[in-house]
Design a protein around this motif. Structure first.
Motif, short mmCIF file in Angstrom:
data_model
loop_
_atom_site.label_atom_id
_atom_site.label_comp_id
_atom_site.label_asym_id
_atom_site.label_seq_id
_atom_site.Cartn_x
_atom_site.Cartn_y
_atom_site.Cartn_z
N ALA A 112 0.83 -1.20 0.00
CA ALA A 112 0.00 0.00 0.00
C ALA A 112 0.87 1.26 0.00
CB ALA A 112 -0.93 0.00 1.21
N ASN A 113 1.96 1.24 0.74
CA ASN A 113 2.89 2.38 0.75
C ASN A 113 3.50 2.61 -0.62
OD1 ASN A 113 2.60 3.18 3.45
ND2 ASN A 113 4.11 1.70 4.16
N THR A 114 3.91 1.53 -1.28
CA THR A 114 4.49 1.65 -2.62
C THR A 114 3.46 2.15 -3.62
OG1 THR A 114 5.95 -0.22 -2.11
CG2 THR A 114 5.76 0.41 -4.41
N LEU A 115 2.23 1.68 -3.48
CA LEU A 115 1.16 2.15 -4.35
C LEU A 115 0.98 3.65 -4.23
CD1 LEU A 115 -1.31 1.46 -6.20
CD2 LEU A 115 -2.65 1.24 -4.11
N CYS A 116 0.99 4.16 -3.03
CA CYS A 116 0.84 5.61 -2.82
C CYS A 116 2.03 6.38 -3.40
CB CYS A 116 0.70 5.92 -1.33
SG CYS A 116 -0.88 5.42 -0.63
N SER A 117 3.23 5.84 -3.22
CA SER A 117 4.42 6.55 -3.71
C SER A 117 4.48 6.58 -5.23
CB SER A 117 5.68 5.90 -3.14
OG SER A 117 5.85 4.59 -3.66
N LYS A 118 3.90 5.58 -5.90
CA LYS A 118 3.91 5.52 -7.36
C LYS A 118 2.71 6.21 -8.00
CE LYS A 118 6.56 1.29 -8.27
NZ LYS A 118 6.52 -0.01 -8.96
#
Length: 288
Positions: A254-260
């Motif tokens: 979920a963190n990676t999704l937000c950062s991308k």
């Protein structure tokens, strides 16, 4: 993993009660408190708890008393009584209420009733009965925890379903990321160099590079796989520790999704996803 169990017992002039409580804990921790002279019960209590539970802080308390025989001789500790009386008289001279006989005899240590001692065979028999009561209290605690787990299961399933829905929304929103990046990049380049030769080719190459960096398909695929794993674990208890680890993996994706994310809508979905995962993580602490 919270719960409560109680059991009572009696044998050979002894009466006792056992209370077993548990609260959340990453690992299993067992604490025991019992009467003197029955030291073997602590080992038995911890072994029995370990056989029933995998996680949680379990507290066991055994309170016992021996019935006093009617013919037990009562002894007055006269030297101690004399010291109490002397002190009381001094206070009375200063205006305090004079001591009464029943008040003096009620002071700690004035009356001594020698405790009867059980023979080894009787003590062993009483300890064996106490061990059975400990087992009964732990069984009651286990049943209490299972009832809580049964009530918690639908809530956990709802959280997993909510995560699955958000992942689906993210997949739909992510399909428009490439076009959104291209439009944004086109406007920016046009503002900076509207007449530059080969502008379209440069826009395409740069937009493609940015789109590759913003590709969230792997994260979404892993989130989908985590949802399937969560459902499988919830159907195969005990799974608390495995679910703890899975919550970390959920949050990482979920963190990676937000950062991308390249769109406000996708970022919003990602933030909501993180909130639901955190709520699920808190509830997972209750899972055996």
């Amino acid at each position: 993993m919270t719960g409560f169990g109680r059991a009572d017992g009696a044998a050979d002039g002894w009466t006792w009660s056992v209370e077993a409580r548990s609260v959340n804990g990453r690992n299993l921790e067992v604490r025991y408190r019992g009467p003197n002279g029955f030291d073997e019960l602590e080992r038995l209590a911890k072994t029995s708890a370990q056989a029933r539970f995998a996680r949680g802080q379990v507290t066991l308390g055994l309170q016992a008393r021996r019935a006093q025989a009617a013919d037990v001789a009562v002894v007055v500790n006269e030297p101690l009584l004399a010291r109490y009386l002397s002190l009381a008289n001094q206070l009375a001279e200063d205006g305090a209420t004079p001591p009464s006989a029943d008040g003096m005899l009620a002071l700690r240590g004035v009356i001594e009733a020698p405790e009867e001692e059980d023979d080894a065979e009787t003590r062993a028999a009483v300890q064996a009965e106490m061990a059975k009561t400990l087992e009964a209290a732990l069984d009651a605690l286990k049943a209490s925890r299972q009832r809580e787990g049964a009530q918690l299961a639908p809530l956990l399933q709802d959280f997993v379903a909510r995560i699955e829905t958000l992942v689906g929304q993210a997949e739909a929103e992510a399909q428009g990321q490439v076009e959104a990046i291209r439009e944004r990049f086109t406007r920016r380049i046009a503002e900076l160099a509207p007449d530059a030769p080969g502008l379209e080719d440069r826009i395409f190459l740069e937009a493609a590079a940015l789109a590759a960096k913003a590709d969230v398909r792997e994260e979404l695929d892993r989130l989908t796989a985590h949802v399937a794993s969560a459902r499988q674990l919830l159907g195969q208890p005990p799974a608390g520790r495995k679910l703890d680890f899975l919550m970390q993996e959920f949050m990482r994706e979920a963190n990676t999704l937000c950062s991308k994310s390249a769109t406000t809508a996708l970022t919003g979905i990602g933030l909501e996803l993180k909130a639901v995962i955190e709520q699920l993580r808190e509830q997972v602490q209750n899972v055996e």
